[in-house]
Design a protein around this motif. Structure first.
Motif, short mmCIF file in Angstrom:
data_model
loop_
_atom_site.label_atom_id
_atom_site.label_comp_id
_atom_site.label_asym_id
_atom_site.label_seq_id
_atom_site.Cartn_x
_atom_site.Cartn_y
_atom_site.Cartn_z
N VAL A 251 0.85 -1.18 0.00
CA VAL A 251 0.00 0.00 0.00
C VAL A 251 0.89 1.24 0.00
O VAL A 251 1.83 1.33 0.79
CB VAL A 251 -0.93 0.03 1.23
N VAL A 252 0.59 2.19 -0.89
CA VAL A 252 1.32 3.46 -0.94
C VAL A 252 0.36 4.56 -0.52
O VAL A 252 -0.74 4.68 -1.06
CB VAL A 252 1.85 3.73 -2.36
N LYS A 253 0.77 5.35 0.47
CA LYS A 253 -0.13 6.38 1.00
C LYS A 253 0.66 7.61 1.41
O LYS A 253 1.90 7.57 1.54
CB LYS A 253 -0.89 5.83 2.20
N LEU A 254 -0.06 8.69 1.67
CA LEU A 254 0.54 9.91 2.21
C LEU A 254 0.34 9.92 3.72
O LEU A 254 -0.75 9.60 4.21
CB LEU A 254 -0.12 11.15 1.60
N ILE A 255 1.38 10.29 4.47
CA ILE A 255 1.24 10.44 5.91
C ILE A 255 1.86 11.77 6.33
O ILE A 255 2.77 12.29 5.67
CB ILE A 255 1.91 9.30 6.70
N VAL A 256 1.35 12.33 7.41
CA VAL A 256 1.88 13.57 7.95
C VAL A 256 3.03 13.25 8.88
O VAL A 256 2.88 12.46 9.81
CB VAL A 256 0.78 14.36 8.70
N ASN A 257 4.21 13.87 8.64
CA ASN A 257 5.36 13.59 9.48
C ASN A 257 5.37 14.48 10.73
O ASN A 257 4.48 15.30 10.94
CB ASN A 257 6.67 13.75 8.69
N GLU A 258 6.40 14.33 11.56
CA GLU A 258 6.48 15.06 12.83
C GLU A 258 6.59 16.57 12.63
O GLU A 258 6.23 17.34 13.51
CB GLU A 258 7.66 14.54 13.65
N ASP A 259 7.10 16.98 11.47
CA ASP A 259 7.27 18.40 11.20
C ASP A 259 6.04 19.02 10.52
O ASP A 259 6.06 20.20 10.16
CB ASP A 259 8.49 18.63 10.30
N GLY A 260 4.99 18.23 10.38
CA GLY A 260 3.78 18.74 9.74
C GLY A 260 3.79 18.62 8.23
O GLY A 260 2.82 19.00 7.56
N GLY A 261 4.90 18.09 7.67
CA GLY A 261 4.96 17.89 6.22
C GLY A 261 4.33 16.56 5.84
O GLY A 261 3.87 15.80 6.69
N ILE A 262 4.32 16.27 4.55
CA ILE A 262 3.69 15.05 4.05
C ILE A 262 4.75 14.16 3.39
O ILE A 262 5.55 14.63 2.58
CB ILE A 262 2.57 15.39 3.05
N ASP A 263 4.77 12.89 3.77
CA ASP A 263 5.69 11.91 3.21
C ASP A 263 4.92 10.82 2.50
O ASP A 263 3.79 10.49 2.87
CB ASP A 263 6.54 11.27 4.31
N VAL A 264 5.55 10.25 1.46
CA VAL A 264 4.99 9.07 0.80
C VAL A 264 5.46 7.85 1.58
O VAL A 264 6.65 7.70 1.87
CB VAL A 264 5.46 8.98 -0.66
N HIS A 265 4.52 6.99 1.94
CA HIS A 265 4.81 5.88 2.84
C HIS A 265 4.39 4.56 2.20
O HIS A 265 3.31 4.46 1.61
CB HIS A 265 4.03 6.10 4.16
#
Length: 337
Positions: A251-265
Motif C-alpha cells: 500500500v502506498v499512502k501519504l502520511i503527515v510527518n512530525e514536522d507537519g509535512g507530508i511523506d509518501v509511505h
C-alpha cells in the motif's frame, strides 16, 4: 462516557462514569472491563501503534504515557477511539449458557455451522521480507504523487523473485489498463497483454509476486489501514496466486510527518490464510455499498465467531499480516521518460 478501544482483538467499548477521567482511570477501566492488566497496556491516539511489532517500536508511542493526563486534554471524549497494544495472552470470560429442557438450548444447523467458523488473527507472515527495487518503487510513487496528486487510486502487479527463506524481491511493476477513482480501482485486465508480461518476466528469471496500489489523499483521515473494498480486491488477487504462499500486497499512502509535512509511505501485508479460505468459500459479503457497510469493517454472509462473540462485521485489521520492508538496487534500468 463510552470510549472505543481498538486492539489486535478488534473494536471494543469501555464505559467510564467520570467525564473528567484521566489516562490512569481509563487504564483501570480497561483492566476491569476488558481484562487487560494495567501494567501491560500501552495506549495511544495514533493508529500506527497497532502496526508496531517490537517492544522498542511500541515504546515510541508516548502521547498517553502520563497516567495523570486528562482525557479531555488529549482530545478524547465520548465515542473517541483509543488504540491499545499489550503483551501476553488475554483472559476472556466464556459465553453464558442458558439451558432449555433436558438436553440444553436448542440449536439450528446454521447455529452449529456458525460455531465452527472461528476468526483468529495470524501473527506471522509466510513472507519473511519484501524488498523493493528503488527505481521501480520510485517510478510508481512518482506518477501517483506528481501526476495524479493522490487524487485517484492506482495499482500494479509486482514482479521479481522469491528466495528459499521466503524473502521477496520486487524488481519491476507492471501497471495494467485501469480506471481509478477516489474510492475504487477497476483493473481492466487484458489476458493477452498479461501473457506478454509473463513471458518477459520468465525470460528475466522472475515471476509475479504481489500487488501494489495507492490510497488517495482523502483516505488520510480515515480510521482504517485498508478499506473493505481494498481488502476484497487484495483477497481476490492473493487467492488467484494460490501457488505462491509468499504473495505480498503493498500500500502506498501519504502520511503527515512530525514536522507537519507530508511523506509518501509504503506498507506491506499478506492476507491471512483464514481470510483467503473464507473468501474462496464465499463468506465475504461483496455488495458493500448498497448495504452501507463501514469501510473499516468486512461483513460476512453469516455469523462467525470472533473471540467469544457471534458477529457478521469484522475489523479489516484482523485479516492483515504485516510484512517487513527493505529496498535494494535491482538488475533492471530504463530510460523511458
Amino acid at each position: 462516557m463510552m470510549i472505543r478501544i481498538r486492539s489486535r482483538d478488534g473494536l471494543e467499548r469501555v464505559l467510564i462514569e467520570n467525564t473528567q477521567a484521566t489516562v490512569g482511570e481509563l487504564k483501570l477501566s480497561i483492566g476491569d472491563q476488558l481484562r487487560v492488566p494495567v501494567h501491560a497496556q500501552v495506549l495511544s491516539t495514533n493508529q500506527n501503534l497497532l502496526l508496531a511489532k517490537s517492544p522498542s517500536e511500541i515504546s515510541r508511542f508516548t502521547d498517553m504515557a502520563d497516567p495523570s493526563a486528562g482525557l479531555s486534554f488529549l482530545g478524547i471524549s465520548h465515542g473517541s477511539i483509543v488504540f491499545l497494544a499489550y503483551e501476553g495472552e488475554r483472559t476472556v470470560s466464556g459465553p453464558a449458557f442458558h439451558p432449555s429442557g433436558s438436553f440444553g438450548r436448542k440449536m439450528t444447523i446454521d447455529d452449529m455451522i456458525a460455531k465452527q467458523v472461528r476468526i483468529t488473527r495470524q501473527e506471522n507472515p509466510h513472507c519473511e521480507l519484501v524488498s523493493f527495487d528503488r527505481d521501480a518503487a520510485n517510478a510508481f510513487q512518482l506518477y501517483v504523487n506528481e501526476t495524479l496528486a493522490f487524487a485517484v487510486k492506482r495499482g500494479g502487479f509486482m514482479y521479481g523473485t522469491v528466495s528459499e527463506v521466503g524473502k521477496v524481491e520486487v524488481d519491476f511493476i507492471y501497471e495494467p489498463p485501469q480506471q481509478g477513482a477516489q474510492d475504487d480501482l477497476l483493473l481492466l485486465r487484458d489476458p493477452d497483454e498479461e501473457k506478454h508480461v509473463e513471458a518477459i518476466a520468465l525470460g528475466l528469471g522472475m515471476r509475479k509476486v504481489g500487488y501494489i496500489f495507492s490510497q488517495t489523499i482523502s483516505q488520510d483521515k480515515k480510521d482504517y489501514t485498508m478499506s473493505n473494498s481494498e481488502l476484497l480486491q487484495a483477497l481476490e488477487l492473493q487467492a488467484e496466486a494460490a501457488d505462491l504462499k509468499e504473495w505480498v500486497t503493498a500500500v502506498v499512502k501519504l502520511i503527515v510527518n512530525e514536522d507537519g509535512g507530508i511523506d509518501v509511505h509504503f506498507e506491506a501485508f499478506q492476507m491471512s490464510d483464514m481470510s483467503v479460505r473464507l473468501f474462496k468459500e464465499g463468506l465475504f459479503e461483496t455488495d458493500l455499498k448498497s448495504k452501507n457497510v463501514d469501510p473499516k469493517l468486512s461483513r460476512m454472509t453469516k455469523d462467525v465467531m470472533v473471540g467469544v462473540k457471534d458477529t457478521r462485521d469484522i475489523d479489516n485489521d484482523f485479516f492483515l499480516v504485516v510484512v517487513k520492508i527493505a529496498d535494494h538496487q535491482g538488475p533492471l534500468s530504463t530510460a523511458f521518460p
